[in-house]
Write a protein that holds these residues in place. Structure first.
Motif, PDB file in Angstrom:
ATOM      1  N   SER A 191      -3.215   6.835  -4.464  1.00 30.53           N
ATOM      2  CA  SER A 191      -3.716   7.153  -3.123  1.00 30.53           C
ATOM      3  C   SER A 191      -4.015   5.894  -2.325  1.00 30.53           C
ATOM      4  CB  SER A 191      -5.003   7.977  -3.221  1.00 30.53           C
ATOM      5  OG  SER A 191      -6.037   7.157  -3.769  1.00 30.53           O
ATOM      6  N   GLY A 192      -3.938   4.741  -3.014  1.00 35.31           N
ATOM      7  CA  GLY A 192      -4.243   3.496  -2.323  1.00 35.31           C
ATOM      8  C   GLY A 192      -5.737   3.189  -2.269  1.00 35.31           C
ATOM      9  N   TYR A 202       0.886  -1.160   0.000  1.00 34.91           N
ATOM     10  CA  TYR A 202       0.000   0.000   0.000  1.00 34.91           C
ATOM     11  C   TYR A 202       0.930   1.218   0.000  1.00 34.91           C
ATOM     12  CZ  TYR A 202      -3.850   2.885   1.835  1.00 34.91           C
ATOM     13  OH  TYR A 202      -4.811   3.833   2.015  1.00 34.91           O
ATOM     14  N   PRO A 203       0.552   2.314  -0.699  1.00 31.58           N
ATOM     15  CA  PRO A 203       1.486   3.442  -0.834  1.00 31.58           C
ATOM     16  C   PRO A 203       2.054   4.019   0.471  1.00 31.58           C
ATOM     17  CG  PRO A 203      -0.534   3.861  -2.082  1.00 31.58           C
ATOM     18  CD  PRO A 203      -0.700   2.546  -1.423  1.00 31.58           C
ATOM     19  N   SER A 204       1.364   3.876   1.591  1.00 32.64           N
ATOM     20  CA  SER A 204       1.887   4.429   2.847  1.00 32.64           C
ATOM     21  C   SER A 204       2.916   3.489   3.463  1.00 32.64           C
ATOM     22  CB  SER A 204       0.760   4.632   3.860  1.00 32.64           C
ATOM     23  OG  SER A 204       0.307   3.374   4.342  1.00 32.64           O
ATOM     24  N   ASP A 256       2.163   0.917   5.224  1.00 27.27           N
ATOM     25  CA  ASP A 256       1.612   0.301   6.427  1.00 27.27           C
ATOM     26  C   ASP A 256       0.828  -0.976   6.162  1.00 27.27           C
ATOM     27  OD1 ASP A 256       0.857   3.486   8.010  1.00 27.27           O
ATOM     28  OD2 ASP A 256       2.614   2.176   8.180  1.00 27.27           O
ATOM     29  N   ALA A 257       0.641  -1.304   4.894  1.00 27.53           N
ATOM     30  CA  ALA A 257      -0.145  -2.487   4.551  1.00 27.53           C
ATOM     31  C   ALA A 257       0.344  -3.026   3.220  1.00 27.53           C
ATOM     32  CB  ALA A 257      -1.621  -2.108   4.451  1.00 27.53           C
TER      33      ALA A 257
END
Lengths: 68, 353
Positions: free
Chosen positions: B294-295, B248-250, B252-253
């Motif tokens: 943006s996911g 995921y782009p952040s 965190d996933a």
């Protein structure tokens, strides 16, 4: 009867599980809220989401100009 | 001697029971934190409208199944590899082929573009990952400058440069992943833990640090620390081979696509699966997944020739894209998120926007 190799393998499994057990976890509600937040914050900058117009997306067909 | 044997058996039994109790404890811990579902948290989020995504370019030229593709950081060039042993570099704007090289093996299952845009890496049934510098000198033979970097004991299923042209991460049918120095070909770190072929890998976004995720035929997705070689988290909820994993782009996933016809989202901080993207009507495996910038959207290519677009937060499908005439085998969103490219067993690649 390779007793020692299966013991060694089992030791690795236990070591790995101990490591994973020691992890600091966050509640799903918190994690989900952060995922949602990230999406919403970055939504405007996501061309596939917002559907960027032809003029700025190099893959979309350009509108053709004709000279009169 | 007899007492040694007895001692070993006892240790084995006590280790087994410790393993069982640790597993039970892990499940308990994860369950305690499962206080809500992702789609519930996203209930108030505005629903997505209709999507108009079409094939904007078709890249034709491969003589057989396209197995893998990757974007160049310049957002226009694409490298793709095929069952017929050919690796082609395309300009996706014009659809022109800029480079082509024939590998000494068939089934080139993995290819990747170097961050600088000056080289590509590829490999497959040759059990190796080789790097080819890209040159615009018409007289230069691309194959002549080939550098063998990685050596596995089974097929190469995935490869990726790290943040620079200097290191490559590989995944193999031999059940391991490995980190290599491109210049010397030296093995820097190996990652053991999968119980079967590793089929895919993805590096965490650079801000998140030195980790990567891998997925395999053992139905497990594993997150690794690149420096120590240690597996830091493992997830086993899929019911079949995991063909594709993507962060995921952040950071965190990560999402996964599997032969069990589902895609799933795993949150690393909650240490559990937080969403499943599936429908009763989807019965064919998902071969490749990627997120929009943006996911919010998850694009997934399937063995039933379609691409499904999922609302990551709400868990619903927002669009289904037709066009390929055989399995979709690979799919990547472009670096600036303006388009995504899919490769198929129908010998073509399509750029969608």
């Amino acid at each position: 009867m390779s007793g020692s190799s299966s013991v060694a393998a089992m030791r690795k499994v236990v070591q790995q599980l101990r490591l994973e057990a020691g992890l600091n976890r966050v509640k799903v509600s918190q994690a989900a809220a952060d995922l949602k937040q990230f999406c919403l914050q970055n939504a405007q900058h996501d061309p596939l989401l917002t559907g960027v117009s032809s003029s700025t997306n190099p893959f979309r067909p350009q509108k053709v100009c004709s000279f009169l | 001697m007899a007492t040694d044997g007895l001692h070993e058996n006892e240790t084995l039994a006590s280790l087994r029971s410790e393993a069982e109790s640790l597993k039970g404890k892990l499940d308990e811990e994860r369950a305690k934190l499962h206080d809500v579902e992702l789609h519930q948290v996203a209930e108030r989020v505005e629903a997505l409208g209709q999507f108009v995504m079409k094939t904007r370019r078709t890249l034709k030229g491969h003589g057989n199944k396209v197995l893998c593709m990757d974007w160049c950081k310049d957002k226009r060039r694409i490298v793709s590899s095929s069952q017929d042993g050919k690796v082609i570099v395309w300009d996706s704007f014009s659809t022109n082929k800029e480079h082509a090289v024939t590998m000494p093996c068939t089934w080139v299952m993995a290819c990747a573009y170097a961050p600088s845009g000056c080289a590509i890496a590829c490999g497959g049934l040759d059990n190796k990952c080789s790097v080819y510098p890209l040159t615009f000198d018409k007289n230069e033979n691309m194959a002549a400058k080939k550098k063998s970097v990685a050596m596995h004991t089974n097929y190469l299923s995935a490869c990726s440069f790290t943040n620079s042209d200097m290191q490559i991460l590989t995944a193999s049918g031999d059940g391991t992943c490995a980190l290599w120095d491109v210049e010397s070909g030296q093995l820097l770190q190996s990652f053991h833990g999968h119980g079967a072929d590793v089929l895919c890998l993805d590096l965490a976004p650079s801000e998140t640090g030195n980790t990567f995720v891998s997925g395999g035929c053992d139905k497990k997705a594993m997150v690794w620390d690149m420096r120590s070689g240690q597996c830091v988290q493992a997830f086993e909820t899929h019911e079949s081979d995991i063909n594709s994993v993507r962060y995921y782009p952040s950071g965190d996933a990560f999402a996964s696509g599997s032969d069990d016809a589902t895609c799933r989202l795993y949150d690393l901080r909650a240490d559990r699966e937080v969403a499943i993207y599936s429908k009763e009507s989807i019965i064919f495996g998902a071969s490749s997944v990627d997120f929009s910038l943006s996911g919010r959207l998850l694009f997934a290519g399937y063995n039933d020739y379609t691409i499904n677009v999922w609302d990551v937060l709400k868990g619903s499908r927002v669009s289904i894209l037709f066009g390929h005439e055989n399995r979709v085998s690979t799919l990547r969103v472009s670096p600036d998120g303006t388009a995504f490219c899919s490769g198929s067993w129908d010998h073509t690649l399509r750029v969608w926007a």
